[in-house]
Design an enzyme around this catalytic site. Structure first.
Site, PDB file in Angstrom:
ATOM      1  N   LYS A 107       0.812  -1.270  -0.066  1.00 23.61           N
ATOM      2  CA  LYS A 107      -0.074  -0.047   0.141  1.00 23.61           C
ATOM      3  C   LYS A 107       0.821   1.416  -0.071  1.00 23.61           C
ATOM      4  O   LYS A 107       0.399   2.472  -0.569  1.00 23.61           O
ATOM      5  CB  LYS A 107      -1.001   0.098   1.102  1.00 23.61           C
ATOM      6  N   LYS A 127      -5.845 -10.364  -5.269  1.00 22.97           N
ATOM      7  CA  LYS A 127      -6.987 -10.575  -4.260  1.00 22.97           C
ATOM      8  C   LYS A 127      -8.086  -9.453  -4.630  1.00 22.97           C
ATOM      9  O   LYS A 127      -7.853  -8.595  -5.210  1.00 22.97           O
ATOM     10  CB  LYS A 127      -6.531  -9.973  -2.876  1.00 22.97           C
ATOM     11  N   LYS A 182     -11.754  -4.498  -1.453  1.00 26.10           N
ATOM     12  CA  LYS A 182     -12.798  -3.460  -1.532  1.00 26.10           C
ATOM     13  C   LYS A 182     -12.225  -2.343  -1.969  1.00 26.10           C
ATOM     14  O   LYS A 182     -13.063  -1.127  -2.219  1.00 26.10           O
ATOM     15  CB  LYS A 182     -13.594  -3.436  -0.388  1.00 26.10           C
TER      16      LYS A 182
END
Ligand code: TYM
Length: 331
Positions: free
Chosen positions: A112, A197, A200
């Site tokens: 991230k 993956k 969301k």
């Protein structure tokens, strides 16, 4: 009695991955066999660039979806993380036990942090220290088990390390928890990129099935899922990630295992069609219940208030013990 704790972060609309990897098992299994706490971990949503109104909206929506998934507040404790101060109180102590090297090795930070930099936003310090807060979420309640999808394994391992280290240095204070995973669909992949993956907070809408997607949207997304070269339907995560992902989703929806199901299909089209219908049926009751709950927002607020009160009572003694053990005088 076994104590179970798990949480979901309101950084985006909840996905089929969240449901199959976590929520469904919380509702169908964990709340019936354990003393369970389920938390919308809203503080974790502040670790990346965020819009306050959106976090508020998504927190309410996530709590509503937990209840819509069948989590019963009469059986377990449902609450918002920011309503219980013990999480941040304990998080600081765990930062004093963890090392910066440990935090920098976390896969989610490594993935991230560059993404945030690419977007031109600075990386928040809380993104680095996030795993200490997650460890605090779990350790404050003396949870034995943490039911999560595969992507959270490393964070739970770190939680175990911190608990053991704290106990060794300052005296036995924490239960050392372990992660538990569903048998299938422990890592649901993005339909457009089956090597990543289904997350969301990702940008790729067409590859993500959201719990509140309309049936036709679900069908379209699954029918357009990227499949692999080759024609036969086999379950092989390495060589056939697209088809294997669909087989795992289907297996999770209808029961059974992906290898056995693969034998029933001669074509990708038939597999996609059955998977799409199975997901639509899986989500139908959740969506119906969600609609009902939205008509009664006062009920959800009341559940969260009661849940926070219960959670505070459960967490405070352990966190107070940790404060004393580490060398802080009682107030
Ligand atoms: P979060 O919000 O990303 O995900 C919530 C749960 O859903 C699972 N999950 C998946 N499972 C299978 N396939 C997928 N594609 C998929 N995507 C998500 C996650 O594994 C998780 O179980 N750090 C956590 C939130 C957290 C937490 C905690 C969890 C904070 N404190 C304490 C357990 C205990 C997270 O970001 O989950």
């Amino acid at each position: 009695m076994t104590r179970v704790f798990s949480g979901v972060k309101p950084t985006g609309h909840l996905t089929l991955g969240n449901y199959l990897g976590a929520l469904r098992r919380w509702a169908e299994v964990d709340q019936h066999r354990a003393d369970a706490l389920f938390c919308v971990v809203d503080l974790h949503a502040l670790t990346v660039d965020h819009d306050p109104a959106r976090v508020r909206r998504l927190s309410r929506q996530a709590a509503t979806l937990l209840l819509a998934s069948g989590i019963d507040p009469e059986r377990c404790t449902v609450f918002l993380q920011s309503h219980v101060d013990e999480h941040t109180r304990l998080s600081y102590l765990l930062e004093c036990v963890a090392t910066d090297g440990e935090m920098r090795r976390m896969i989610q930070y490594k993935e991230k942090a560059p993404r945030e930099r690419e977007r031109g936003t600075s990386v928040r310090l809380s993104l680095l220290t996030y795993p200490a807060l997650m460890a605090a979420d779990i350790l404050a309640y003396g949870a034995h088990e943490v039911p999560v999808g595969e992507d959270q394994t490393q964070h739970v391992e770190l939680t175990r390390d911190l608990a053991v280290r704290f106990n060794q240095r300052y005296g036995h204070t924490f239960v050392v928890p372990k992660a538990t995973h569903p048998k299938v669909a422990t890592r649901v992949m993005n339909l457009q990129d089956p090597t990543s993956k289904m997350g969301k907070s990702d940008d790729s809408g067409p590859g993500i099935v959201y719990l509140l997607d309309e049936p036709d949207v679900v069908r379209r997304k699954i029918m357009r899922a990227v499949t692999d070269s080759g024609l036969d339907v086999v379950h092989d995560r390495e060589e056939r990630p697209g088809i294997s992902n669909l087989l795992e989703i289907l297996a999770a929806c209808v029961g059974g295992n992906p290898e056995d199901l693969s034998g029933a299909y001669q074509s990708y089209g038939a597999l996609k069609k059955d998977t799409a219908e199975a997901v639509v049926e899986l989500l139908r009751p959740v969506q119906e219940r969600h609609r009902e709950l939205c008509a009664d927002p006062g009920y959800v607020e009341q559940v969260l208030r009661t849940g926070a009160h219960k959670a505070r009572e459960m967490a405070r003694p352990t966190v107070d013990t940790a404060y004393r053990a580490i060398g802080l005088l009682p107030a």
